[in-house]
Design an enzyme around this catalytic site. Structure first.
Site, PDB file in Angstrom:
ATOM      1  N   GLU A   1       7.932  -3.855  16.116  1.00 30.55           N
ATOM      2  CA  GLU A   1       6.986  -4.915  16.677  1.00 30.55           C
ATOM      3  C   GLU A   1       7.251  -5.184  17.945  1.00 30.55           C
ATOM      4  OE1 GLU A   1       3.837  -6.481  14.142  1.00 30.55           O
ATOM      5  OE2 GLU A   1       3.011  -7.159  15.863  1.00 30.55           O
TER       6      GLU A   1
ATOM      7  N   ASP B   1      -1.427 -17.105  17.513  1.00 35.19           N
ATOM      8  CA  ASP B   1       0.003 -17.471  17.396  1.00 35.19           C
ATOM      9  C   ASP B   1       0.231 -18.797  16.761  1.00 35.19           C
ATOM     10  OD1 ASP B   1       0.830 -15.128  17.171  1.00 35.19           O
ATOM     11  OD2 ASP B   1       0.812 -14.886  19.032  1.00 35.19           O
TER      12      ASP B   1
END
Lengths: 261, 393
Positions: A53, A64
């Site tokens: 990924e 994030d």
């Protein structure tokens, strides 16, 4: 364990789930630099990584934590763009014998134009898309277009997602269901949340797709604790932390893969 | 896709991580119930009247009118408790938070006006409050930081990116993602995922509702123009929306900063293009690749690279006109209102006032113009001093 999931008839499948529990490794393209990223891309499969990924650098990554945010900021300062990431995938594709997913925020897709983006991604050899800020049903049209072009749209589920919605979400997606273990942002955590085993069992029984568990998984003992209940795990920040520090993640990845057996 | 009710034309939506799906659903439901509840509306109007000081006057600015040669009224949101329109939304949302049984309040702030309003409401309701603020804004709005602390709020400095409003919103959203069931996020503008733009408009519409009543009393007709500044766009949407079905012209004034190129401004509609930021599809300032640009405005409260989705819809449908005003012209208007009327406006509101110099000459002699004076300018004295010196050189 053989994968016994009932897929929606036309959804895209990854054959790894028919053979074994999968290890998905995430890293940010261009952090610390594009050469390192290309090397990581080539070398991960031989360390036991089953799905790769790649994070596409973005200025405002809402989901994030600091490790991945810092990596994005550094990559952007070095001029990394979506086009450069796709070019790297295209160059290395023949040397990478596993599926490649892009982790990309929706504005980068919209700016390129969804149709153009899908064409670009397919041409470069990308197999799957994870769009953390495009949830169902807002993802519906895009997911269908991606699937029609042969790109798997990976749906995400969270701790508060109920069974009905997990059924709906997994039926709308491809590849696997990305189960977000914690309420929170990406990052290395000491412990998995309490009750994770029974929650994963429940998610697995509701999902028509194989279930990969991510967020907060950084160590072999985390993998050992949940491997019975999932079809695989996703590790991101722990790997990126090594890369940010100028180290190579080979040993960590091998150790994570070994902890499945 | 079939249009969901979270959209304004093609703008809006909920572009957020799955973790926020359930809390947004709960918020939508709770807000829908509250908006229909007589008890909720009664609590809110009592607070707005006795605590915030509403209704605020609609003031005929005689000397400003003779300067521009047109009849100009100012909607005095600066006279609200805490000094700006932000208290309207803060009180509404904290009532909703209490109704939902939430114990912890978070907010973002740019100029500090929303942060102070939320800190004030949290003190009044005895709730724990955390405000995220960029370090650049903390420096240029130090007085507001001190006010929030005095009110018992924890101010968390945000150092990411250009350390202004955009980063503060991102950090507040990340906080909310980490505790979606216990925390209530009071967003300060009509931005963010549905139902926030709708809620903020609902709570700010008191501005336009009062204006409509007041101008009818004073002039026996509706105004020809409504002029308001637009950052995220909460004072303007609250000012405009009650007039939506009338023929009153809406003018939204964005921050033109130093002009020239998009990153020297914070004018999302004038210099931007549609995309997704903070959960909504709307106009935003972005690079060719879709990276969000850092912005510039002398007014911290306008220094944001996007705008509420309903404004994008007003722009696209032509219902409102969006223009931009430079830092320099905003500062001139700041001084002008101070000397002509004895009212020191916020630098944000000064953008709306500055546009009068361009608007008035284009209008009929008997044109009637209402300007939303969204906040007072005491907080901006230090900036005005240093910048005015710099710009006059």
């Amino acid at each position: 364990m053989k994968n016994k999931k009932r897929f929606a008839s036309n959804s895209i499948r990854f054959s790894v789930f028919d053979r074994e529990k999968a290890l998905n490794i995430f890293f940010v393209a261009g952090a610390p630099d594009m050469d390192t990223s290309a090397e990581v891309l080539r070398k991960l499969p031989s360390c036991g990584c089953d799905i790769i990924e790649i994070g596409v650098p973005y200025s405002d990554p809402l989901a994030d934590g600091p490790v991945i945010r810092d990596a994005y900021t550094k990559a952007l300062k070095k001029g990394v763009t979506l086009q450069k990431v796709l070019a790297m995938v295209k160059r290395e594709r023949a040397n990478v014998p596993v599926p490649i997913a892009l982790m990309i925020y929706s504005n980068l897709i919209l700016r390129r134009g969804a149709d153009n983006f899908i064409k670009d991604a397919v041409k470069s050899g990308v197999n799957a898309l994870i769009v953390p800020d495009m949830m169902y049903p807002y993802s519906k049209d895009f997911a269908e277009d991606a699937r029609a072009a042969g790109l798997a749209f990976i749906p995400l589920a969270a701790p508060a997602t109920d069974r009905e919605r997990i059924k709906e979400i997994s039926a709308s997606g491809d590849g696997f269901l990305y189960y977000v273990n914690v309420e929170g942002i990406t990052g290395v955590r000491d412990k998995l949340p309490a009750g994770i085993a029974s929650r994963l069992k429940d998610v697995s029984s509701a999902s028509s797709l194989p279930v990969m568990s991510g967020f907060g998984i950084s160590r072999p003992e985390h993998v050992k604790a949940i491997k019975k209940y999932v079809d695989g795990v996703i590790v991101g920040s722990a790997v990126q932390k090594e890369l940010n520090a100028g180290r190579k993640p080979w040993a960590l990845v091998k150790e994570l893969k070994c902890s499945f057996s | 896709m079939k249009k969901l009710k979270s959209y304004y034309g093609s703008f809006g939506g909920q572009f957020v991580p799955e973790t926020l799906y359930k809390p947004l659903k709960e918020l939508e439901r709770a807000f829908g119930d509250a908006a229909k509840s007589a008890a909720f509306k009664k609590d809110l109007s009592r607070l707005l009247a006795d605590y915030a000081g509403r209704p605020t006057p609609l003031y005929y600015a005689e000397r400003l009118s003779s300067f521009h040669g047109r009849r100009i009224y100012l909607k005095r949101e600066d006279l609200n408790h805490t000094g700006s329109h932000k208290i309207n939304n803060a009180l509404g949302q904290i009532l909703l938070a209490r109704r939902m049984g939430k114990k912890r309040i978070i907010a973002e702030t740019g100029a500090g006006q929303h942060g102070v309003a939320v800190a004030t409401a949290a003190a009044l309701f005895g709730m724990k409050c955390v405000v995220y603020m960029g370090t650049v804004d903390m420096e240029r709005q130090a007085v507001n930081v001190a006010r929030m602390k005095l009110l018992g709020t924890e101010v968390v400095p945000v150092v990411n990116g250009d350390a202004t409003l955009k980063e503060a919103v991102s950090e507040a959203i990340r906080d909310w993602i980490s505790d979606p069931s216990g925390t209530y996020y009071i967003i300060g503008s009509c931005v963010g995922p549905h139902p926030y733009p709708l809620m903020v408009r609902f709570f700010q519409s008191v501005i336009g509702d009062e204006t409509k009543r007041q101008i009818r009393q004073k002039e026996n007709r509706l105004p020809d123009y409504l002029v308001a500044c637009v950052g995220g766009g909460s004072n303007s949407i609250g000012f405009f929306h009650p007039f939506y079905k009338s023929s009153v012209k809406f003018i939204g004034v964005e921050a033109g900063g130093m002009g020239g190129s998009p990153e020297n401004t914070a004018a999302s509609i004038c210099y931007g293009s549609p995309g997704v930021l903070h959960g909504a599809y709307s106009y935003l300032l972005q690079s060719r690749e879709g990276q969000i640009l850092e912005t510039h405005s002398v007014a911290a409260g306008l220094d944001y690279p996007s705008v509420g989705p309903e404004h994008s819809f007003y722009h696209q449908s032509g219902r409102a006109e969006y223009v931009s005003v430079s830092d320099r012209d905003a500062l001139k208007a700041f001084e002008r209102l101070s000397t002509l009327e004895g009212i020191i406006p916020a630098l944000e509101s000064s953008h709306a006032l500055a546009y009068l110099s361009r608007l008035a000459p284009k209008t009929k002699k008997n044109a009637l113009i209402c300007v939303c004076l969204s906040g007072r300018g005491d907080k901006d004295m230090a900036i005005e001093g240093s910048l005015a010196r710099g710009l006059k050189k």
